[in-house]
Design an enzyme around this catalytic site. Structure first.
Site, mmCIF file in Angstrom:
data_model
loop_
_atom_site.group_PDB
_atom_site.id
_atom_site.type_symbol
_atom_site.label_atom_id
_atom_site.label_comp_id
_atom_site.label_asym_id
_atom_site.label_seq_id
_atom_site.Cartn_x
_atom_site.Cartn_y
_atom_site.Cartn_z
ATOM 1 N N ASP A 65 4.094 11.917 16.017
ATOM 2 C CA ASP A 65 4.690 11.911 17.353
ATOM 3 C C ASP A 65 5.561 10.668 17.551
ATOM 4 O O ASP A 65 5.475 9.709 16.776
ATOM 5 C CB ASP A 65 3.618 12.011 18.451
ATOM 6 C CG ASP A 65 2.457 11.041 18.249
ATOM 7 O OD1 ASP A 65 2.598 10.078 17.458
ATOM 8 O OD2 ASP A 65 1.415 11.227 18.881
ATOM 9 N N ASN A 133 -8.469 13.041 25.963
ATOM 10 C CA ASN A 133 -8.467 14.367 26.602
ATOM 11 C C ASN A 133 -8.446 15.492 25.561
ATOM 12 O O ASN A 133 -8.187 16.645 25.891
ATOM 13 C CB ASN A 133 -7.258 14.494 27.545
ATOM 14 C CG ASN A 133 -5.927 14.356 26.799
ATOM 15 O OD1 ASN A 133 -5.915 14.107 25.591
ATOM 16 N ND2 ASN A 133 -4.830 14.507 27.513
ATOM 17 N N HIS A 135 -6.346 15.653 22.984
ATOM 18 C CA HIS A 135 -5.019 15.927 22.413
ATOM 19 C C HIS A 135 -4.934 15.510 20.946
ATOM 20 O O HIS A 135 -5.679 14.648 20.479
ATOM 21 C CB HIS A 135 -3.892 15.299 23.254
ATOM 22 C CG HIS A 135 -3.712 13.823 23.127
ATOM 23 N ND1 HIS A 135 -3.021 13.079 24.054
ATOM 24 C CD2 HIS A 135 -4.103 12.929 22.187
ATOM 25 C CE1 HIS A 135 -2.992 11.830 23.672
ATOM 26 N NE2 HIS A 135 -3.652 11.697 22.548
ATOM 27 N N GLU A 140 -0.903 18.153 24.389
ATOM 28 C CA GLU A 140 -1.831 17.929 25.494
ATOM 29 C C GLU A 140 -2.591 19.219 25.812
ATOM 30 O O GLU A 140 -2.215 20.298 25.333
ATOM 31 C CB GLU A 140 -1.033 17.455 26.719
ATOM 32 C CG GLU A 140 -0.193 16.209 26.480
ATOM 33 C CD GLU A 140 -1.022 14.947 26.263
ATOM 34 O OE1 GLU A 140 -2.261 15.003 26.357
ATOM 35 O OE2 GLU A 140 -0.430 13.891 25.986
HETATM 36 P P1 PGA Z 1 -6.548 5.883 19.711
HETATM 37 O O1 PGA Z 1 -5.586 7.055 20.204
HETATM 38 O O2 PGA Z 1 -6.653 6.028 18.232
HETATM 39 O O3 PGA Z 1 -5.857 4.623 20.115
HETATM 40 O O4 PGA Z 1 -7.872 6.108 20.383
HETATM 41 C C1 PGA Z 1 -5.759 8.349 19.760
HETATM 42 C C2 PGA Z 1 -4.889 9.293 20.548
HETATM 43 O O5 PGA Z 1 -4.757 9.136 21.765
HETATM 44 O O6 PGA Z 1 -4.340 10.234 19.948
#
Ligand code: PGA
Length: 248
Positions: A65, A133, A135, A140
């Site tokens: 992304d 969440n 994702h 999302e």
């Molecule tokens: P994080 O983020 O590794 O910083 O927990 C993961 C994400 O939100 O995809």
């Protein structure tokens, strides 16, 4: 879906690296989806320490992304972040990163260009982190399991969680590119990295809820070669008997 249980974040990184080496053994230049976030940082450090013969050092990468509407050299560019934490330390040039151009004038066309490139090379491994969440990338809740690479608005939840990286919510771009869940499903193998008690409730849903776009990461349950590598804190909400059945 199989689960590899790690004692803590450091052990998660070590076990994930060992699994990656097994999955990519014998592939001269594996094509790997590269996630952003805090979760993979320990794994990236371990890969750098493992040296140039490791699977992640001979890989070609596809960016999972990227934000949209910023300059390529903006401090928030996720490709720039990937360059700093993994690619440059491994001696991998930008020519081995298939990346979204965050300043592309035709963003939809740019998303489809990356989709085509990903499919042309073929994904050997989708390396993934888990959003609070559920994702994957910026897929999302509500993202279709057959979605392809595209432009998406950031949800309020992702703006809050991304603010941790950039200082404040006002610093978080409002739109992003993401590989689609359908793009990720073309990978020969997938690894979901999860650490920390703050992910326990969502990881329980990923492992136990019926697969549904409501929790995008449940799409991994439909794949034949997906593995969760998580520490005990992240797995603390999964009943012991269920975990025993899923343990790799
Ligand atoms: P994080 O983020 O590794 O910083 O927990 C993961 C994400 O939100 O995809």
């Amino acid at each position: 879906m199989k689960v590899v249980i790690a004692d803590n974040a450091e052990d998660m990184s070590r076990k994930a690296l060992a699994l990656i080496e097994r999955l990519l053994a014998g592939i001269a230049e594996p094509c790997v989806v590269l996630p952003t976030g805090n979760t993979p940082l320990g794994l990236y450090a371990a890969a750098v320490q493992a040296g140039p013969r490791g699977a992640l050092a001979r890989a070609r990468y596809v960016q999972l992304d990227e934000y949209l509407g910023i300059a390529p050299d903006d401090r928030r560019s996720l490709a720039r972040w990937a360059d700093t934490v993994l690619l440059r330390p491994l001696g991998i040039g930008r020519d081995r990163l298939i990346a979204f151009d965050p300043a592309a004038p035709d963003a939809e066309a740019e998303a489809l260009r990356v989709e085509r490139e990903a499919r042309r090379h073929g994904l050997d491994l989708a390396l993934l982190g888990l959003g609070p969440n559920g994702h994957l990338g910026f897929n999302e809740p509500g993202s279709a399991f057959d979605s392809v690479s595209r432009v998406v608005p950031l949800t309020p939840a992702s703006i809050v969680s991304n603010a941790v990286y950039w200082g404040s919510e006002a610093d978080v771009p409002r739109q992003a590119f993401t590989l689609g869940l359908g793009t990720l499903a073309t990978a020969k193998a997938a690894i979901l990295l999860v650490t920390g008690a703050h992910k326990a409730a969502i990881l329980r849903r990923v492992l136990l809820d019926p697969p549904s776009p409501e929790v995008p990461a449940t799409c991994l349950r439909l794949l034949t070669n997906a593995t969760v590598v998580a520490d005990r804190a992240a797995l603390s909400a999964v009943p012991a008997d269920v975990l025993a059945r899923m343990a790799a």
